[in-house]
Scaffold this active site. Structure first.
Site, PDB file in Angstrom:
ATOM      1  N   THR A 117      -9.188   3.515   7.113  1.00  0.00           N
ATOM      2  CA  THR A 117      -8.769   2.172   7.520  1.00  0.00           C
ATOM      3  C   THR A 117      -7.267   2.105   7.789  1.00  0.00           C
ATOM      4  O   THR A 117      -6.725   1.006   7.926  1.00  0.00           O
ATOM      5  CB  THR A 117      -9.150   1.134   6.448  1.00  0.00           C
ATOM      6  OG1 THR A 117      -8.612   1.533   5.185  1.00  0.00           O
ATOM      7  CG2 THR A 117     -10.657   0.998   6.335  1.00  0.00           C
ATOM      8  N   ASP A 156       0.817  -1.208   0.000  1.00  0.00           N
ATOM      9  CA  ASP A 156       0.000   0.000   0.000  1.00  0.00           C
ATOM     10  C   ASP A 156       0.855   1.264   0.000  1.00  0.00           C
ATOM     11  O   ASP A 156       0.470   2.281  -0.585  1.00  0.00           O
ATOM     12  CB  ASP A 156      -0.923   0.004   1.211  1.00  0.00           C
ATOM     13  CG  ASP A 156      -2.133  -0.909   1.029  1.00  0.00           C
ATOM     14  OD1 ASP A 156      -2.350  -1.389  -0.103  1.00  0.00           O
ATOM     15  OD2 ASP A 156      -2.848  -1.148   2.017  1.00  0.00           O
ATOM     16  N   GLN A 209       4.644   9.586   4.485  1.00  0.00           N
ATOM     17  CA  GLN A 209       5.801   9.455   3.599  1.00  0.00           C
ATOM     18  C   GLN A 209       6.530  10.767   3.343  1.00  0.00           C
ATOM     19  O   GLN A 209       7.696  10.763   2.980  1.00  0.00           O
ATOM     20  CB  GLN A 209       5.349   8.859   2.255  1.00  0.00           C
ATOM     21  CG  GLN A 209       4.789   7.450   2.381  1.00  0.00           C
ATOM     22  CD  GLN A 209       4.301   6.906   1.061  1.00  0.00           C
ATOM     23  OE1 GLN A 209       3.955   7.636   0.142  1.00  0.00           O
ATOM     24  NE2 GLN A 209       4.271   5.591   0.957  1.00  0.00           N
TER      25      GLN A 209
END
Length: 291
Positions: free
Chosen positions: A186, A72, A248
């Site tokens: 999620t 992901d 990130q």
């Protein structure tokens, strides 16, 4: 479809020989079908195709679709590049969880064939835009598929003042605040106690991180709302608060910075091949109803 970009996670490539084999097979299949293939240059040489390697940031400029080999995290990185150009993403899960990926490594050949034949649908996902306002000007702007997080650089409390459309919502003492899309509901937000939201619902989720009160809860606001956050350290700290994007990218915040978050005009377009929906994905990934 005349061109395909392959973004291959180099860490997965080096750690698993099957990844190299699958990526090479994907390149061979696409070339046999007359498709132009470009790869991120970090992986191109390792896969034996150095001349087809280009900088990762240029893949979305040269391809009609991106095929992402990774987890992901790699898909999140690809989404921020592909969304402004409307380029769809087909995710091949080589990670541990794979909430965003559509196929596993063993299904790559069949998936690419269906992709080239146009036998797929597109799942469009909301994204967030975050602007850091400094001295009344936009100092930086970010795009996120999962979340925009304001948090302490060290294990120190922050005073987080949050406004929605200029209306003061709350001032929390907390470790941070997550502003999440339905896709990101999620991810980090869920771990911090936020709700699970279907990705088609047009909302934004605000989830405090370890708030120092029992009455601080996640709040779901409209997807058209504008959220403004001010973060100030409590006490003395040499480490400034941080703004992070999808976990990130990061930016140290100055004392008077404001973070303005709203819905981005760009949307991530995920290639879907299977008929199963979001709820079957939840059941399979979270093993609901399993003993």
């Amino acid at each position: 479809m005349t061109s395909v970009g392959l973004l291959v996670n180099v860490d997965k490539l080096e750690g698993n020989p099957d990844v190299s084999r699958l990526a090479r097979e994907a390149v061979s299949l696409l070339v046999r079908r007359g498709v132009t293939v470009v790869l991120n240059e970090e992986s191109a040489g390792r896969l034996g195709h150095p001349r087809q390697g280009i900088p990762e940031g240029a893949l979305a400029e040269r391809a009609d679709v991106l095929v992402v080999f990774g987890g992901d995290g790699t898909i999140l990185r690809a989404a921020r590049q592909a969304a402004p150009r409307g380029v769809p993403i087909l995710g091949v899960n080589l990670g541990a969880f794979g909430f965003l990926a559509e196929v596993s490594g063993l299904e790559v050949g069949e998936a690419l064939t269906r992709l080239l034949e146009g036998n797929y649908r597109l799942d469009e996902r909301m994204m967030l835009r975050a602007r850091v306002l400094r001295d009344g000007r936009s100092a930086r702007e970010f795009l996120a598929l999962n979340d925009i997080v304001t948090k302490s650089g060290l294990s120190r409390l922050l005073q987080l003042r949050t406004e929605v459309n200029g209306d003061h919502l709350a001032t929390h003492l907390a470790d941070g605040l997550i502003v999440a899309t339905p896709t990101g509901s999620t991810a980090y937000s869920l771990s911090a106690g936020g709700p699970i939201v279907h990705p088609a619902v047009d909302v934004i989720v605000l989830t405090p991180i370890c708030a120092h009160t029992l009455n601080a809860r996640a709040v779901v606001v409209s997807g058209t709302d504008v959220i403004t956050i001010q973060a100030r350290p409590v006490g003395t700290s040499e480490s400034p608060p941080m703004l992070t994007v999808d976990g990130q990218e990061g930016l140290p915040l100055e004392p008077d910075d404001e973070i303005c978050v709203d819905r981005s005009p760009h949307r991530t377009r995920l290639v879907r091949l299977e008929p199963g929906g979001f709820y079957s994905l939840l059941r399979n990934k979270l093993t609901w109803g399993e003993r």
